[in-house]
Design a protein around this motif. Structure first.
Motif, PDB file in Angstrom:
ATOM      1  N   LYS A   1       3.758  -6.040   2.519  1.00 16.04           N
ATOM      2  CA  LYS A   1       3.596  -7.444   2.885  1.00 16.04           C
ATOM      3  C   LYS A   1       2.189  -7.707   3.399  1.00 16.04           C
ATOM      4  CE  LYS A   1       5.617 -11.102   5.762  1.00 16.04           C
ATOM      5  NZ  LYS A   1       6.661 -11.420   6.785  1.00 16.04           N
ATOM      6  N   ALA A   2       1.637  -6.746   4.140  1.00 13.33           N
ATOM      7  CA  ALA A   2       0.314  -6.931   4.738  1.00 13.33           C
ATOM      8  C   ALA A   2      -0.815  -6.748   3.732  1.00 13.33           C
ATOM      9  CB  ALA A   2       0.129  -5.961   5.910  1.00 13.33           C
ATOM     10  N   TYR A   3      -0.707  -5.723   2.869  1.00 13.08           N
ATOM     11  CA  TYR A   3      -1.871  -5.424   2.015  1.00 13.08           C
ATOM     12  C   TYR A   3      -1.508  -4.922   0.620  1.00 13.08           C
ATOM     13  CZ  TYR A   3      -0.946  -0.643   3.738  1.00 13.08           C
ATOM     14  OH  TYR A   3      -0.361   0.557   4.065  1.00 13.08           O
ATOM     15  N   GLY A   4      -0.293  -5.172   0.167  1.00 12.15           N
ATOM     16  CA  GLY A   4       0.145  -4.690  -1.138  1.00 12.15           C
ATOM     17  C   GLY A   4      -0.752  -5.124  -2.288  1.00 12.15           C
ATOM     18  N   LYS A   5      -1.279  -6.331  -2.210  1.00 13.02           N
ATOM     19  CA  LYS A   5      -2.094  -6.852  -3.325  1.00 13.02           C
ATOM     20  C   LYS A   5      -3.448  -6.164  -3.449  1.00 13.02           C
ATOM     21  CE  LYS A   5      -3.997 -10.750  -0.646  1.00 13.02           C
ATOM     22  NZ  LYS A   5      -4.099 -12.225  -0.590  1.00 13.02           N
ATOM     23  N   TYR A   6      -3.841  -5.379  -2.434  1.00  9.63           N
ATOM     24  CA  TYR A   6      -5.123  -4.682  -2.476  1.00  9.63           C
ATOM     25  C   TYR A   6      -4.996  -3.236  -2.965  1.00  9.63           C
ATOM     26  CZ  TYR A   6      -6.420  -8.586   0.581  1.00  9.63           C
ATOM     27  OH  TYR A   6      -6.644  -9.835   1.102  1.00  9.63           O
ATOM     28  N   ILE A   7      -3.778  -2.767  -3.199  1.00 10.37           N
ATOM     29  CA  ILE A   7      -3.549  -1.373  -3.607  1.00 10.37           C
ATOM     30  C   ILE A   7      -3.846  -1.208  -5.099  1.00 10.37           C
ATOM     31  CG2 ILE A   7      -1.837   0.467  -3.854  1.00 10.37           C
ATOM     32  CD1 ILE A   7      -0.355  -0.783  -1.448  1.00 10.37           C
ATOM     33  N   GLU A   8      -4.723  -0.262  -5.433  1.00 14.54           N
ATOM     34  CA  GLU A   8      -5.093  -0.033  -6.833  1.00 14.54           C
ATOM     35  C   GLU A   8      -4.920   1.414  -7.277  1.00 14.54           C
ATOM     36  OE1 GLU A   8      -8.474  -2.032  -8.469  1.00 14.54           O
ATOM     37  OE2 GLU A   8      -8.710  -3.283  -6.679  1.00 14.54           O
ATOM     38  N   ASN A   9      -4.742   2.311  -6.341  1.00 14.48           N
ATOM     39  CA  ASN A   9      -4.551   3.734  -6.650  1.00 14.48           C
ATOM     40  C   ASN A   9      -3.544   4.267  -5.643  1.00 14.48           C
ATOM     41  OD1 ASN A   9      -5.853   5.955  -8.420  1.00 14.48           O
ATOM     42  ND2 ASN A   9      -5.911   6.904  -6.396  1.00 14.48           N
ATOM     43  N   ILE A  10      -2.637   5.134  -6.095  1.00 13.37           N
ATOM     44  CA  ILE A  10      -1.576   5.630  -5.215  1.00 13.37           C
ATOM     45  C   ILE A  10      -1.487   7.145  -5.317  1.00 13.37           C
ATOM     46  CG2 ILE A  10       0.912   5.650  -4.756  1.00 13.37           C
ATOM     47  CD1 ILE A  10       0.994   2.762  -5.801  1.00 13.37           C
ATOM     48  N   HIS A  11      -1.521   7.817  -4.167  1.00  8.74           N
ATOM     49  CA  HIS A  11      -1.268   9.245  -4.102  1.00  8.74           C
ATOM     50  C   HIS A  11       0.225   9.455  -3.861  1.00  8.74           C
ATOM     51  CE1 HIS A  11      -5.670  10.351  -2.835  1.00  8.74           C
ATOM     52  NE2 HIS A  11      -5.558   9.998  -4.103  1.00  8.74           N
ATOM     53  N   ILE A  12       0.850  10.159  -4.785  1.00  3.68           N
ATOM     54  CA  ILE A  12       2.288  10.397  -4.706  1.00  3.68           C
ATOM     55  C   ILE A  12       2.553  11.762  -4.081  1.00  3.68           C
ATOM     56  CG2 ILE A  12       4.412  10.750  -6.039  1.00  3.68           C
ATOM     57  CD1 ILE A  12       3.657   7.874  -6.059  1.00  3.68           C
ATOM     58  N   LYS A  13       3.154  11.752  -2.916  1.00  7.41           N
ATOM     59  CA  LYS A  13       3.661  12.982  -2.308  1.00  7.41           C
ATOM     60  C   LYS A  13       4.756  12.609  -1.322  1.00  7.41           C
ATOM     61  CE  LYS A  13       0.027  13.637   1.277  1.00  7.41           C
ATOM     62  NZ  LYS A  13      -1.157  12.899   0.811  1.00  7.41           N
ATOM     63  N   ASP A  14       5.494  13.598  -0.865  1.00  5.88           N
ATOM     64  CA  ASP A  14       6.564  13.369   0.108  1.00  5.88           C
ATOM     65  C   ASP A  14       6.277  14.231   1.329  1.00  5.88           C
ATOM     66  OD1 ASP A  14       8.837  12.244   1.134  1.00  5.88           O
ATOM     67  OD2 ASP A  14      10.201  13.048  -0.377  1.00  5.88           O
ATOM     68  N   ARG A  15       6.508  13.657   2.493  1.00 10.75           N
ATOM     69  CA  ARG A  15       6.303  14.409   3.737  1.00 10.75           C
ATOM     70  C   ARG A  15       7.429  14.120   4.699  1.00 10.75           C
ATOM     71  NH1 ARG A  15       0.169  13.976   5.987  1.00 10.75           N
ATOM     72  NH2 ARG A  15       1.000  15.517   7.452  1.00 10.75           N
ATOM     73  N   LEU A  16       7.631  15.058   5.599  1.00 15.75           N
ATOM     74  CA  LEU A  16       8.555  14.839   6.701  1.00 15.75           C
ATOM     75  C   LEU A  16       7.853  14.017   7.777  1.00 15.75           C
ATOM     76  CD1 LEU A  16       9.890  18.497   6.950  1.00 15.75           C
ATOM     77  CD2 LEU A  16      11.028  16.557   5.838  1.00 15.75           C
ATOM     78  N   PHE A  17       8.616  13.252   8.516  1.00 14.10           N
ATOM     79  CA  PHE A  17       8.043  12.470   9.607  1.00 14.10           C
ATOM     80  C   PHE A  17       7.354  13.414  10.594  1.00 14.10           C
ATOM     81  CE2 PHE A  17       8.806  10.522  13.914  1.00 14.10           C
ATOM     82  CZ  PHE A  17       7.820   9.553  13.800  1.00 14.10           C
TER      83      PHE A  17
END
Length: 281
Positions: free
Chosen positions: A206-222
């Motif tokens: 909601k805050a900045y989704g429209k500015y995202i152009e590249n995504i690093h895909i990984k999963d982490r534990l909190f």
């Protein structure tokens, strides 16, 4: 009929994910194996590699060595895989706010932009996390001034954009990215870092989704380590629903946890992503 939202992306992997770790680090430039990673990519359903730049021997890195640019282009064409993004790990390793090396860092960025003209690099990902995390307002102002200066030094390059990866909460991230000319800057979103920091996915987009152009895909534990996709605390199903809502058409770069069998580890993670995406379409 109303236009249907859709996801359109290029799937890629972070350079080094098909090589053994160097100096005990999960991510580093694979000096001995980097050409072979182009060849191995043919056995995966990917079409891009995100290059990595370490500080050690940085000017000998093939991406900054003019003598090796033709080799990169040849490997890319031969194996039908593009290098259109790079991640600046050197920025974390020798953060100029903690080291007296601002002039050298400026020189490195100038040479990256110079290389991008021939190599057609679309995105330069700058990490402001871990050792390059920005904590104070004073340091934040220095970072903004530094990258505005880089922009002015390379303003004739209208093809390549700088994308920031930060550990800022959503509203601070929004304010930060709007400190720059938005046509030349954007955001690299990291799914694992979001899970690690406990951020709310919907608040982020909601805050900045429209500015995202590249995504690093990984999963982490909190507050924990990277794990195979689906075994951490990031919720990929609503994530891909959000990408559809935003008509995302950028890169998805696999920056996943590694195992002994590098290529099969990437295959397992790609299978998981494919399953999630198919549920969403």
């Amino acid at each position: 009929m109303p236009k249907k939202n859709k996801i359109s992306f290029k799937l890629g992997f972070m350079q080094g994910r098909l090589s053994n770790n160097t100096a005990g680090r999960l991510q580093s430039f694979p000096w001995k194996n980097w050409p072979n990673e182009f060849y191995l990519s043919k056995f995966l359903p990917v079409n891009s590699i995100e290059w990595t730049l370490d500080y050690h021997n940085i000017f000998k890195n093939p991406l900054l060595d003019k003598k090796q640019w033709r080799k990169i282009i040849s490997l890319s064409k031969k194996n039908k895989i593009k290098v259109d993004s790079l991640t600046c790990d050197f920025f974390m390793q020798k953060f100029f706010l903690h080291n007296n090396n601002k002039k050298k860092i400026l020189k490195i960025f100038d040479q990256i932009f110079n290389a991008s003209k021939l190599l057609r690099l679309k995105y330069i990902v700058v990490p402001l996390v871990d050792k390059s995390s920005v904590k104070s307002k004073k340091d934040l102002k220095k970072i903004i001034n530094f990258f505005c200066d880089i922009h002015l030094r390379n303003k004739n390059n209208t093809y390549t954009k700088i994308l920031f990866e930060t550990d800022f909460p959503p509203q601070k991230q929004f304010k930060f990215i709007n400190s720059f000319p938005i046509e030349r800057f954007g955001i690299n979103y990291d799914t694992g870092n979001s899970a690690h920091n406990g951020f709310n996915l919907f608040d982020e987009f909601k805050a900045y989704g429209k500015y995202i152009e590249n995504i690093h895909i990984k999963d982490r534990l909190f507050k924990g380590k990277s794990v195979r996709l689906g075994n951490g605390d990031f919720n990929f199903l609503p994530f891909f629903d959000l990408l559809k809502n935003y008509n995302y058409n950028g890169n998805l770069i696999l920056q996943t946890a590694k195992s002994i069998d590098h290529i099969n580890e990437l295959r397992e993670n790609i299978k998981y992503l494919t399953k999630i995406i198919n549920k969403n379409t």
